[in-house]
Design a protein around this motif. Structure first.
Motif, mmCIF file in Angstrom:
data_model
loop_
_atom_site.group_PDB
_atom_site.id
_atom_site.type_symbol
_atom_site.label_atom_id
_atom_site.label_comp_id
_atom_site.label_asym_id
_atom_site.label_seq_id
_atom_site.Cartn_x
_atom_site.Cartn_y
_atom_site.Cartn_z
ATOM 1 N N GLU A 19 -9.822 25.290 -8.163
ATOM 2 C CA GLU A 19 -9.174 26.123 -9.172
ATOM 3 C C GLU A 19 -7.823 26.648 -8.698
ATOM 4 O OE1 GLU A 19 -9.152 27.766 -12.955
ATOM 5 O OE2 GLU A 19 -10.835 26.673 -12.121
ATOM 6 N N SER A 20 -6.805 26.413 -9.500
ATOM 7 C CA SER A 20 -5.455 26.972 -9.289
ATOM 8 C C SER A 20 -4.861 26.638 -7.930
ATOM 9 C CB SER A 20 -5.485 28.492 -9.472
ATOM 10 O OG SER A 20 -5.941 28.813 -10.763
ATOM 11 N N THR A 22 -2.873 23.823 -7.406
ATOM 12 C CA THR A 22 -1.675 23.014 -7.557
ATOM 13 C C THR A 22 -0.450 23.851 -7.200
ATOM 14 O OG1 THR A 22 -2.736 21.781 -9.336
ATOM 15 C CG2 THR A 22 -0.329 21.623 -9.186
ATOM 16 N N PRO A 23 0.427 23.338 -6.323
ATOM 17 C CA PRO A 23 1.637 24.097 -5.987
ATOM 18 C C PRO A 23 2.450 24.404 -7.247
ATOM 19 C CG PRO A 23 1.367 22.222 -4.504
ATOM 20 C CD PRO A 23 0.333 22.066 -5.595
ATOM 21 N N GLY A 24 2.885 25.637 -7.374
ATOM 22 C CA GLY A 24 3.673 26.050 -8.535
ATOM 23 C C GLY A 24 2.829 26.442 -9.737
ATOM 24 N N ARG A 25 1.519 26.295 -9.632
ATOM 25 C CA ARG A 25 0.628 26.636 -10.741
ATOM 26 C C ARG A 25 0.790 28.112 -11.064
ATOM 27 N NH1 ARG A 25 -2.525 27.212 -14.439
ATOM 28 N NH2 ARG A 25 -4.770 27.249 -14.517
ATOM 29 N N GLY A 26 0.936 28.418 -12.322
ATOM 30 C CA GLY A 26 1.053 29.801 -12.749
ATOM 31 C C GLY A 26 2.480 30.317 -12.750
ATOM 32 N N GLN A 27 3.403 29.475 -12.366
ATOM 33 C CA GLN A 27 4.800 29.897 -12.261
ATOM 34 C C GLN A 27 5.373 30.343 -13.615
ATOM 35 O OE1 GLN A 27 7.147 26.839 -10.486
ATOM 36 N NE2 GLN A 27 9.068 27.935 -10.684
ATOM 37 N N TYR A 28 4.880 29.763 -14.703
ATOM 38 C CA TYR A 28 5.444 30.049 -16.018
ATOM 39 C C TYR A 28 4.474 30.782 -16.946
ATOM 40 C CZ TYR A 28 8.932 26.762 -14.365
ATOM 41 O OH TYR A 28 9.897 26.142 -13.624
ATOM 42 N N ILE A 29 3.434 31.377 -16.421
ATOM 43 C CA ILE A 29 2.433 32.021 -17.269
ATOM 44 C C ILE A 29 3.053 33.118 -18.132
ATOM 45 C CG2 ILE A 29 0.394 33.522 -17.254
ATOM 46 C CD1 ILE A 29 -0.681 31.831 -14.961
ATOM 47 N N GLN A 30 3.774 34.031 -17.550
ATOM 48 C CA GLN A 30 4.361 35.130 -18.322
ATOM 49 C C GLN A 30 5.354 34.609 -19.362
ATOM 50 O OE1 GLN A 30 3.354 38.179 -18.470
ATOM 51 N NE2 GLN A 30 1.867 37.865 -16.853
ATOM 52 N N GLN A 31 6.160 33.658 -18.959
ATOM 53 C CA GLN A 31 7.146 33.068 -19.872
ATOM 54 C C GLN A 31 6.435 32.362 -21.035
ATOM 55 O OE1 GLN A 31 9.686 30.336 -17.817
ATOM 56 N NE2 GLN A 31 11.078 30.093 -19.534
ATOM 57 N N ASN A 32 5.373 31.609 -20.740
ATOM 58 C CA ASN A 32 4.628 30.906 -21.787
ATOM 59 C C ASN A 32 3.908 31.883 -22.709
ATOM 60 O OD1 ASN A 32 5.451 28.410 -20.903
ATOM 61 N ND2 ASN A 32 3.638 28.090 -19.631
#
Length: 83
Positions: A19-20, A22-32
């Motif tokens: 789970e979670s 992957t490098p960079g995973r979650g980088q765009y959560i707030q933006q998305n």
């Protein structure tokens, strides 16, 4: 699937999902989340509370990302006491 495609089923298989990781995973959560909110907040009606109640559950410990936006980052479900 089409007649020329095949699928293999191997019941002895073992799949491990990290789970979670992957490098960079979650980088765009707030933006998305912001984009999703801007696009859909007028069309979507919050109905999660209704579904929880229908299933005999009550949500507890709701934490929002921003107090002015309906983003729930964590929710703990407790069984509703039977009457």
């Amino acid at each position: 699937m089409t007649a020329t495609q095949h699928a293999a089923y191997v019941p002895q298989s073992l799949v491990i999902h990290h789970e979670s990781k992957t490098p960079g995973r979650g980088q765009y959560i707030q933006q998305n989340r912001q984009i999703f909110y801007e696009r859909w907040h007028k069309q979507l009606k919050p109905d999660d509370q209704q579904h929880y109640q229908q299933d005999g559950m009550i949500p507890a410990d709701i934490k929002r990302d921003h107090s002015d936006k309906p983003n729930i980052s964590a929710i703990k479900i407790s069984a509703k006491p039977k009457q």
